[in-house]
Design an enzyme around this catalytic site. Structure first.
Site, PDB file in Angstrom:
ATOM      1  CE  LYS A  37     -11.436  -0.328  -1.517  1.00 62.16           C
ATOM      2  NZ  LYS A  37     -11.270   0.243  -2.869  1.00 62.16           N
ATOM      3  N   GLY A  86      -3.691   5.014 -12.260  1.00 57.47           N
ATOM      4  CA  GLY A  86      -4.126   4.581 -10.948  1.00 57.47           C
ATOM      5  C   GLY A  86      -3.526   5.422  -9.837  1.00 57.47           C
ATOM      6  N   GLY A 144     -13.868  -4.580 -17.834  1.00 61.69           N
ATOM      7  CA  GLY A 144     -13.934  -5.298 -16.573  1.00 61.69           C
ATOM      8  C   GLY A 144     -15.248  -5.085 -15.851  1.00 61.69           C
ATOM      9  CB  ALA A 145     -17.731  -6.832 -14.741  1.00 63.77           C
ATOM     10  CG  ASP A 182     -11.876   4.116  -4.123  1.00 66.62           C
ATOM     11  OD1 ASP A 182     -10.764   4.660  -3.980  1.00 66.62           O
ATOM     12  OD2 ASP A 182     -12.146   2.983  -3.683  1.00 66.62           O
ATOM     13  CB  SER A 242      -0.929   0.021   1.215  1.00 63.57           C
ATOM     14  OG  SER A 242      -1.634   1.243   1.268  1.00 63.57           O
ATOM     15  CG  LEU A 243       2.127   3.623  -3.360  1.00 62.64           C
ATOM     16  CD1 LEU A 243       1.861   4.295  -4.697  1.00 62.64           C
ATOM     17  CD2 LEU A 243       3.534   3.932  -2.883  1.00 62.64           C
ATOM     18  CB  SER A 244      -2.574   4.419   2.109  1.00 62.99           C
ATOM     19  OG  SER A 244      -3.526   4.117   1.106  1.00 62.99           O
TER      20      SER A 244
END
Length: 276
Positions: free
Chosen positions: A69, A239, A129-130, A106, A18-20
């Protein structure tokens, strides 16, 4: 935000990538919030209730990544309309009166990342994508797309899910088979939400004058599709752009500052990725 609340963290599993922490700590440094800390914790769905139950009054907020989430929704006191629209919470803010509010940054983060590139509105769009990110992309498109969204998917089940999300979010969604995904590349806005490597085969089909690609991946970067796209002069949103914009909103909610330092956060993220 109370001055006694100065702790935040990102939770998920896996979480080491994670870059958070890089982004949030860069914001704290720029804002002079020297007593604030931001950590990362490996927490899965089973461990989440216990982790939340053990948090003290010093906690200001949490960032959540997969697989938490959706799992966090029953554990918060309130869910914002944005988060409820896609049944996904990526941000929990602890209020001074002890409540836990679940939000989703997001979706507005996607809108902000596009707006930064001058894209306020599009007549149509395509989604590759889905999965969970695709539903967030649809929610973002509900705010900026005036016409049809075509979703390219691999199965009838995923196609049905995307149409259901479209109905729920009031977006006109048509589904198409992944075998025809090359057709997506002529859309005014293409949002690629698939795992690394999935869109590589599409790179050869990028048109000579592509418009805008939003590829939600950031490591490794650029993807083959993004590289070909920008090589032909098309606009590319990455992203990392999404990650930074959604983190900006998290910093503002958790710390109470009116404006988080977008530039410093992006620079920190770029440096961290370059060092990998």
């Amino acid at each position: 935000m109370s001055q006694s609340r100065n702790r935040a963290a990102v939770l998920g599993s896996p979480i080491a990538h994670s870059l958070s922490p890089v982004l949030h700590r860069a914001a704290y440094g720029e804002l002079g919030l020297d007593d604030w800390s931001y950590d990362r914790f490996e927490v899965d769905e089973e461990a989440l209730p216990g982790f939340l139950g053990g948090l003290g009054s010093e906690w200001a907020g949490l960032s959540l990544t997969m697989p938490l989430k959706r799992a966090v929704i029953p554990l918060v006191d309130e869910v914002t309309e944005t988060a409820a629209s896609v049944e996904a919470v990526n941000t929990v803010v602890f209020t001074d009166d002890g409540r836990r509010v679940g939000d989703n940054t997001d979706i507005p983060g996607m809108v902000a990342a596009l707006r930064e590139r001058g894209i306020e509105q599009v007549e149509s769009a395509a989604i590759l994508g889905a999965g969970a990110t695709a539903s967030s992309a649809l929610a973002a498109l509900a705010r900026i797309c005036t016409g049809e969204v075509v979703a390219y998917v691999r199965s009838a089940e995923r196609a049905a899910e995307m149409r259901q999300w479209g109905e729920r979010l009031d977006v006109e969604v048509r589904t198409a088979d992944w075998a025809d995904a090359e057709q997506a590349l002529t859309a005014p806005l293409v949002i690629a939400t698939t795992p690394s490597g999935t869109t590589d085969a599409l790179a050869a089909a990028v048109p000579e004058r592509p418009l805008t690609l939003f590829d939600v991946l950031y490591d490794p970067w650029p993807t083959a599709l993004a590289a070909r796209w920008s090589g032909y002069g098309g606009a590319v949103v990455s992203g990392l752009d999404l990650l930074v914009h959604q983190a900006v909103l998290q910093v503002e909610q958790m710390t109470g500052v009116p404006t988080a330092p977008l530039g410093a956060m992006r620079t920190a993220g770029e440096r961290a990725l370059a060092a990998r």
